[in-house]
Enzyme design. Structure first.
Site, mmCIF file in Angstrom:
data_model
loop_
_atom_site.group_PDB
_atom_site.id
_atom_site.type_symbol
_atom_site.label_atom_id
_atom_site.label_comp_id
_atom_site.label_asym_id
_atom_site.label_seq_id
_atom_site.Cartn_x
_atom_site.Cartn_y
_atom_site.Cartn_z
ATOM 1 N N GLU A 11 -7.049 -0.548 6.747
ATOM 2 C CA GLU A 11 -6.009 -1.348 6.093
ATOM 3 C C GLU A 11 -5.776 -2.561 6.981
ATOM 4 O O GLU A 11 -5.072 -2.482 7.996
ATOM 5 C CB GLU A 11 -4.728 -0.523 5.926
ATOM 6 C CG GLU A 11 -4.895 0.691 5.020
ATOM 7 C CD GLU A 11 -5.164 0.315 3.572
ATOM 8 O OE1 GLU A 11 -4.834 -0.819 3.177
ATOM 9 O OE2 GLU A 11 -5.704 1.156 2.839
ATOM 10 N N CYS A 59 2.007 -7.626 6.246
ATOM 11 C CA CYS A 59 0.586 -7.891 5.983
ATOM 12 C C CYS A 59 0.341 -8.512 4.618
ATOM 13 O O CYS A 59 -0.658 -9.202 4.424
ATOM 14 C CB CYS A 59 -0.228 -6.611 6.141
ATOM 15 S SG CYS A 59 0.264 -5.271 5.033
#
Length: 473
Positions: free
Chosen positions: A219, A253
């Site tokens: 991720e 993010c």
């Protein structure tokens, strides 16, 4: 490597061996135990929400409790509840069809736990990004070892203490330590390794896992664009983008990393975004609702990006603030950079802070071309009142996830897989996607004592010719 780190690494190896042994003794954890595991996670979140939020704020230097509650603690509670509700369906063995040429027989897919999962979590959401993968691993029936970021030690210690109360260490455990411990962690022979962090470190994690052929979920991040089309109201775009960008001071993010807007509208949109920031936060330095930058290193990196863009001729927009007080509090005020040089750091590196470039485009195809000339982002946002136009942007680009007229919130939909593509990551989780990440789909074909396939064994004859012709049609 220090003596303490060496001891920690040896302890880590022993814990992995203990978890592997415990998994072998209970290879298929029953559903009632898995549900109890998920309840324990949700309960510790509810009972210790204040302590968790305080630890996160301590690590950052300041973070609003409201941000930690909604984005970290409540998120994990909802994630655990969703997994518990759907667990029976996810665990169910699935029947699949069998070709006539293979009859009689039955085929099924068994969803089985992979074993021991290693979870490496980052600093930006230090609780949620450790616990959400844990929820997925526990739902799948796995055991788990968590290595939190060294940048958030207070949160790591709270998490370690709470999980030690809720679980035996041969089931769930937290490993603390610096880069040497983290590097050794990624080299362990887990049954699955789950990493959240930067693309640069993600490459190293993938290489380390490859030595033992450990499957990896990465991720990562990247530069997530927001494209504002000509027909979308400017103030509505500014409110949405400003909220998403300045939540957690941009240390998210999937925060918009840069904005593409029609040429000639850059300054107006930038000023509208700053107006939103001014409304949200009365002062960057003194407002406790505005999050500090996690470390001195990251603070200096962000300031360096701003000054490089300024030196390159870009216009910088910021709300009024006490610069000395902001520096003392390690806070970067909400910042918009108008048309920075495309080769500047603010346009070539993931920003991960409250700094937002706004760039003009000539036509919509030029905007999508700008996105496509770069690595695939973790998220892409398009603002348009025309569904056909929005779909056109989605059809002509690629990203891990996307939002239309909204940002950030796609990751909060439990049944939407969350993850990147290409340089922004591989694999996904949340909901059933997370369950499958930590599960092995095992194929099983059953027949009786005798099966016609034995007629196809050498020496080959008419039966073989008949079956082969049928299969070749």
């Amino acid at each position: 490597m220090s003596e303490a780190e060496a001891k920690q690494i040896e302890r880590m190896k022993a814990l992995l061996a203990a978890q592997q042994s415990a998994f072998r003794a209970e290879r298929h954890r029953p559903i009632d135990k898995r549900k109890a595991d998920l309840d324990r996670v949700a309960d510790l979140c509810r009972k210790h929400a204040d302590a968790i939020a305080e630890a996160i704020s301590q690590d950052f230097g300041n973070r609003a409790k409201q941000e930690s509650v909604i984005a970290e603690i409540a998120f994990v509670i909802q994630d655990a509840g969703h997994a518990k509700k759907h667990l029976a369906k996810w665990m169910k063995t699935r029947k699949v069809g069998v070709p006539m040429t293979l009859m009689p027989g039955s085929a099924t897919i068994r969803r089985e736990p992979k074993g021991v999962a290693g979870i490496v979590s980052p600093w930006n959401y230090p609780f949620q990004l450790a616990m959400a993968p844990l929820v997925a691993a526990l739902a799948a029936g796995c055991r788990a070892m968590i290595k939190p970021s060294e940048y958030t030690p207070a949160t790591a210690e709270v998490m370690k203490s709470l999980l030690a109360e809720a679980f035996e260490e041969d089931h769930v455990t937290v490993i603390t330590g610096g880069p040497a411990v983290g590097e050794a962690f990624t080299k362990l022979k887990f049954d699955h390794l789950f990493y959240t962090g930067s693309t640069q470190v993600g490459r190293l994690v993938a290489m380390a896992a490859a030595e033992n052929l450990v499957p990896v979920t990465l991720e990562l991040g990247g530069k997530s664009p927001a494209i504002v089309t000509p027909n979308y109201p400017q103030d509505a775009a500014a409110k949405s983008i400003g909220w998403g960008k300045f939540f957690n001071a941009g240390q998210t993010c999937v925060a918009p990393d840069y904005v593409l807007t029609p040429k000639g509208r850059e300054k107006a949109l930038g000023e509208a975004i700053i107006k939103v920031a001014r409304h949200q936060f009365k002062d960057a330095a003194s407002d406790d609702a505005y999050t500090a930058i996690v470390s001195d290193r990251h603070y200096e990196r962000l300031n360096g990006m701003i000054e490089e863009a300024r030196a390159g001729g870009a216009e910088i927009l910021q709300p009024e603030h006490d610069s000395q007080a902001a520096q003392a509090a390690r806070k970067i005020p909400p910042t918009v950079i108008l048309n920075p040089p495309v080769d500047s750091r603010v346009m070539t590196e993931e920003i991960f802070g409250p700094v937002l470039p706004v760039i003009g485009y000539s036509e919509l195809d030029a905007a999508t071309d700008f996105v496509n000339e770069r690595d695939h982002p973790l998220a892409l946002y398009v603002y348009s009142t025309d569904k056909t136009q929005a779909d056109r942007v989605l059809d002509s680009t690629m990203s891990g996830g996307a939002g239309v007229n909204i940002n950030l919130l796609h990751l909060s939909v439990p049944d939407l897989p969350f993850g990147g593509v290409g340089a922004s990551g591989q694999g996904g989780y949340h909901g059933e996607a997370g369950f499958l990440t930590f599960s092995h789909e095992r194929s099983v074909f059953r027949t009786g004592k005798w099966h016609p396939s034995r007629l196809l064994a050498p020496p080959y004859g008419k039966m073989y010719e008949t079956v082969a012709k049928r299969q070749m049609k």
